[in-house]
Write an enzyme that holds these catalytic residues in place. Structure first.
Site, short mmCIF file in Angstrom:
data_model
loop_
_atom_site.label_atom_id
_atom_site.label_comp_id
_atom_site.label_asym_id
_atom_site.label_seq_id
_atom_site.Cartn_x
_atom_site.Cartn_y
_atom_site.Cartn_z
N ASP A 14 90.86 59.80 -1.75
CA ASP A 14 90.21 58.49 -1.83
C ASP A 14 89.32 58.24 -0.61
OD1 ASP A 14 89.62 56.06 -2.95
OD2 ASP A 14 91.39 55.05 -2.15
N GLY A 15 88.27 57.47 -0.83
CA GLY A 15 87.41 57.06 0.29
C GLY A 15 86.02 57.67 0.27
N HIS A 31 81.03 61.81 -2.98
CA HIS A 31 81.78 62.72 -3.86
C HIS A 31 81.41 64.17 -3.57
CE1 HIS A 31 83.35 59.30 -5.86
NE2 HIS A 31 82.25 58.98 -6.50
N GLU A 61 91.34 55.71 -15.41
CA GLU A 61 90.69 54.43 -15.07
C GLU A 61 89.24 54.62 -14.58
OE1 GLU A 61 93.86 55.23 -13.88
OE2 GLU A 61 94.73 54.06 -15.51
N LEU A 125 98.38 80.91 -5.14
CA LEU A 125 98.30 79.44 -5.03
C LEU A 125 97.65 78.93 -6.30
CD1 LEU A 125 98.05 76.60 -3.62
CD2 LEU A 125 95.94 77.45 -2.58
N ARG A 177 97.65 60.59 0.54
CA ARG A 177 96.55 59.75 0.05
C ARG A 177 95.65 59.41 1.22
NH1 ARG A 177 95.95 55.19 -4.42
NH2 ARG A 177 93.82 54.65 -3.94
N SER A 185 98.42 54.72 -7.71
CA SER A 185 97.30 54.73 -8.65
C SER A 185 97.55 55.63 -9.87
CB SER A 185 96.00 55.15 -7.94
OG SER A 185 95.66 54.20 -6.96
N GLU A 196 107.81 62.89 -0.59
CA GLU A 196 107.42 62.23 0.67
C GLU A 196 105.94 61.86 0.56
OE1 GLU A 196 109.27 61.41 3.18
OE2 GLU A 196 111.08 62.53 2.67
#
Ligand code: FPP
Length: 237
Positions: A14-15, A31, A61, A125, A177, A185, A196
């Site tokens: 986010d951000g 982005h 959303e 991974l 986050r 969210s 955690e």
């Protein structure tokens, strides 16, 4: 004692928009810069032998955003794969998808399917890209599958979890986050029951190797406090 390394890290990236705004740039530039931060997180996971990384790239959303932004976000997997496919090959990384793929534009779907099928044998991974993903929708889908398989309700939690997009994967040990907000969210609601959570004020495009390692160190600090007595499985809190 070797510090505990999380097996699965999930990230709410986010951000991006605020990062761009602060620089007088369009949100899309945020982005785009977020794409490079995602690459750094992947590198860090590979270096630390983390087995699963789940990146929240587009929520159910997010369709409410302006059309141009949605279109741009939908084009990111293609850009990402064009840039990173070689890196995935070199490091033997797997790309996987979580969410409702049927709702994505044809080109996005095509590139994701191609990336998934060309990397599915790899085990080092797994990078899960969550797109058109919603935690409640995922739980509802799992409930429908469960009802079909266990009409008498006899299945247990593990049987239910087999209907989730993350079937056969461990739950996240650590959720990060970025961007200063402190909520889930609608992300991995079932899977994060014991996870955690580390919140960071750093906007995602600025979230580099140092921030990633700090988050893992915070996880290890919390884990050590419970070490031996309240380790998962031995006692849950
Ligand atoms: C939330 O920031 C971010 C998103 C909705 C998109 C996340 C996508 C990336 C970081 C690119 C990585 C993508 C791939 C395919 C690896 P925001 O726009 O809500 O930021 P704001 O809260 O500051 O407005």
């Amino acid at each position: 004692m070797v510090d505990k390394i999380p097996r699965h890290v999930a990230i709410v990236m986010d951000g991006n928009g605020r990062w761009a705004q602060k620089r007088g740039l369009p949100r899309m530039a945020g982005h785009r810069a977020g794409l490079s931060a995602a690459r750094i997180a992947i590198e860090e996971c590979a270096a630390l032998n983390i087995q699963y990384l789940t990146l929240y790239a587009f929520s159910t959303e997010n369709w409410q955003r302006p059309r141009a932004e949605v279109e741009y976000l939908m084009s990111l997997p293609e850009e990402f794969w064009r840039k990173e496919r070689k890196f995935f090959e070199e490091r033997e990384l797997r790309l996987n998808f979580l969410g409702d793929m049927s709702g994505l534009p044809e080109t996005t779907r095509r590139v994701l399917l191609e990336a998934m099928s060309s990397t599915e044998e790899r085990t080092k991974l797994t990078v899960n890209l969550a797109m058109n993903y919603g935690g409640r929708a995922e739980i509802l889908r799992a409930a429908k599958l469960y009802a079909l398989r266990f009409p008498d309700g006899s299945g247990d939690e593990d049987a239910f979890a087999r209907g989730l997009y993350t079937a056969d994967m461990p739950d996240p040990d650590l959720l990060i986050r970025s961007g200063g907000e402190k909520r889930l969210s609608n992300f991995l609601l079932w899977q994060c029951a014991y996870t955690e959570i580390v919140f960071s004020d750093t906007y995602w495009p600025d979230f580099g190797a140092r921030q990633f390692r700090d988050a893992v160190a915070e996880f290890q600090k919390r884990h050590r406090r419970h070490g031996g007595l309240l380790d998962r499985g031995a006692g849950r809190d």
